[in-house]
Design a protein around this motif. Sequence first.
Motif, PDB file in Angstrom:
ATOM      1  N   SER A  76      34.517 -28.643  47.433  1.00 16.20           N
ATOM      2  CA  SER A  76      33.874 -29.945  47.370  1.00 16.20           C
ATOM      3  C   SER A  76      34.676 -30.930  48.220  1.00 16.20           C
ATOM      4  O   SER A  76      35.856 -30.721  48.497  1.00 16.20           O
ATOM      5  CB  SER A  76      33.769 -30.426  45.927  1.00 16.20           C
ATOM      6  OG  SER A  76      35.048 -30.530  45.360  1.00 16.20           O
ATOM      7  N   ALA A  77      34.026 -31.984  48.644  1.00 17.57           N
ATOM      8  CA  ALA A  77      34.662 -33.008  49.470  1.00 17.57           C
ATOM      9  C   ALA A  77      34.018 -34.348  49.137  1.00 17.57           C
ATOM     10  O   ALA A  77      32.987 -34.404  48.449  1.00 17.57           O
ATOM     11  CB  ALA A  77      34.479 -32.685  50.957  1.00 17.57           C
ATOM     12  N   GLN A  78      34.632 -35.398  49.621  1.00 14.96           N
ATOM     13  CA  GLN A  78      34.111 -36.751  49.426  1.00 14.96           C
ATOM     14  C   GLN A  78      33.310 -37.163  50.656  1.00 14.96           C
ATOM     15  O   GLN A  78      33.723 -36.880  51.778  1.00 14.96           O
ATOM     16  CB  GLN A  78      35.261 -37.733  49.199  1.00 14.96           C
ATOM     17  CG  GLN A  78      36.093 -37.417  47.978  1.00 14.96           C
ATOM     18  CD  GLN A  78      35.279 -37.485  46.705  1.00 14.96           C
ATOM     19  OE1 GLN A  78      34.495 -38.403  46.506  1.00 14.96           O
ATOM     20  NE2 GLN A  78      35.449 -36.492  45.847  1.00 14.96           N
ATOM     21  N   ASP A  79      32.204 -37.836  50.438  1.00 15.73           N
ATOM     22  CA  ASP A  79      31.363 -38.221  51.578  1.00 15.73           C
ATOM     23  C   ASP A  79      32.000 -39.291  52.444  1.00 15.73           C
ATOM     24  O   ASP A  79      31.590 -39.496  53.582  1.00 15.73           O
ATOM     25  CB  ASP A  79      29.960 -38.620  51.143  1.00 15.73           C
ATOM     26  CG  ASP A  79      29.930 -39.820  50.202  1.00 15.73           C
ATOM     27  OD1 ASP A  79      30.978 -40.444  49.974  1.00 15.73           O
ATOM     28  OD2 ASP A  79      28.835 -40.115  49.698  1.00 15.73           O
ATOM     29  N   ASP A  80      33.027 -39.962  51.964  1.00 12.84           N
ATOM     30  CA  ASP A  80      33.680 -40.981  52.785  1.00 12.84           C
ATOM     31  C   ASP A  80      34.763 -40.414  53.701  1.00 12.84           C
ATOM     32  O   ASP A  80      35.427 -41.150  54.429  1.00 12.84           O
ATOM     33  CB  ASP A  80      34.261 -42.084  51.911  1.00 12.84           C
ATOM     34  CG  ASP A  80      35.331 -41.588  50.945  1.00 12.84           C
ATOM     35  OD1 ASP A  80      35.575 -40.365  50.863  1.00 12.84           O
ATOM     36  OD2 ASP A  80      35.925 -42.448  50.259  1.00 12.84           O
ATOM     37  N   GLU A  81      34.935 -39.072  53.698  1.00 15.13           N
ATOM     38  CA  GLU A  81      35.941 -38.450  54.557  1.00 15.13           C
ATOM     39  C   GLU A  81      35.458 -38.296  56.003  1.00 15.13           C
ATOM     40  O   GLU A  81      36.246 -38.000  56.893  1.00 15.13           O
ATOM     41  CB  GLU A  81      36.328 -37.076  54.012  1.00 15.13           C
ATOM     42  CG  GLU A  81      37.049 -37.132  52.688  1.00 15.13           C
ATOM     43  CD  GLU A  81      37.448 -35.768  52.211  1.00 15.13           C
ATOM     44  OE1 GLU A  81      38.170 -35.067  52.951  1.00 15.13           O
ATOM     45  OE2 GLU A  81      37.040 -35.388  51.097  1.00 15.13           O
ATOM     46  N   ALA A  82      34.164 -38.434  56.237  1.00 17.90           N
ATOM     47  CA  ALA A  82      33.595 -38.259  57.579  1.00 17.90           C
ATOM     48  C   ALA A  82      33.301 -39.610  58.210  1.00 17.90           C
ATOM     49  O   ALA A  82      32.879 -40.536  57.529  1.00 17.90           O
ATOM     50  CB  ALA A  82      32.310 -37.441  57.493  1.00 17.90           C
ATOM     51  N   GLY A  83      33.522 -39.671  59.502  1.00 25.49           N
ATOM     52  CA  GLY A  83      33.153 -40.873  60.241  1.00 25.49           C
ATOM     53  C   GLY A  83      31.707 -40.774  60.684  1.00 25.49           C
ATOM     54  O   GLY A  83      30.906 -40.045  60.100  1.00 25.49           O
ATOM     55  N   ASP A  84      31.365 -41.489  61.724  1.00 27.32           N
ATOM     56  CA  ASP A  84      30.018 -41.423  62.286  1.00 27.32           C
ATOM     57  C   ASP A  84      29.921 -40.187  63.169  1.00 27.32           C
ATOM     58  O   ASP A  84      30.864 -39.801  63.846  1.00 27.32           O
ATOM     59  CB  ASP A  84      29.721 -42.664  63.118  1.00 27.32           C
ATOM     60  CG  ASP A  84      29.678 -43.919  62.257  1.00 27.32           C
ATOM     61  OD1 ASP A  84      29.323 -43.814  61.073  1.00 27.32           O
ATOM     62  OD2 ASP A  84      30.016 -44.993  62.775  1.00 27.32           O
ATOM     63  N   GLY A  85      28.771 -39.554  63.184  1.00 27.02           N
ATOM     64  CA  GLY A  85      28.541 -38.407  64.046  1.00 27.02           C
ATOM     65  C   GLY A  85      29.259 -37.169  63.562  1.00 27.02           C
ATOM     66  O   GLY A  85      29.664 -37.067  62.407  1.00 27.02           O
TER      67      GLY A  85
END
Length: 89
Positions: A76-85
């Motif tokens: 599992s991961a947090q959705d705020d770990e990714a930037g745009d694109g």
Amino acid sequence: MSAARFFVAGKVQGVWFRASTRDRALALGLRGYANNLRDGRVEVLAVGEAAAIERLAQWLRQGPEMARVENLVRESAQDDEAGDGFVCG
């Protein structure tokens, strides 16, 4: 919004795995990244719709034509770990 982190092992470096993953993820409307790890694996973070992440997970089990996936681990991961694109590191 869903998020998952994958660790892909096998012949996954030097075979266009990251670039192919980026192309597939963008086509599925996902954001995140694909990075080579020092131990020879590729780490993939995918954020987006759960169904799109599942489709990416299915694709990661085989990868591009030149790859040979031996193991796929999902966390599992947090959705705020990714930037745009979706980027390759």
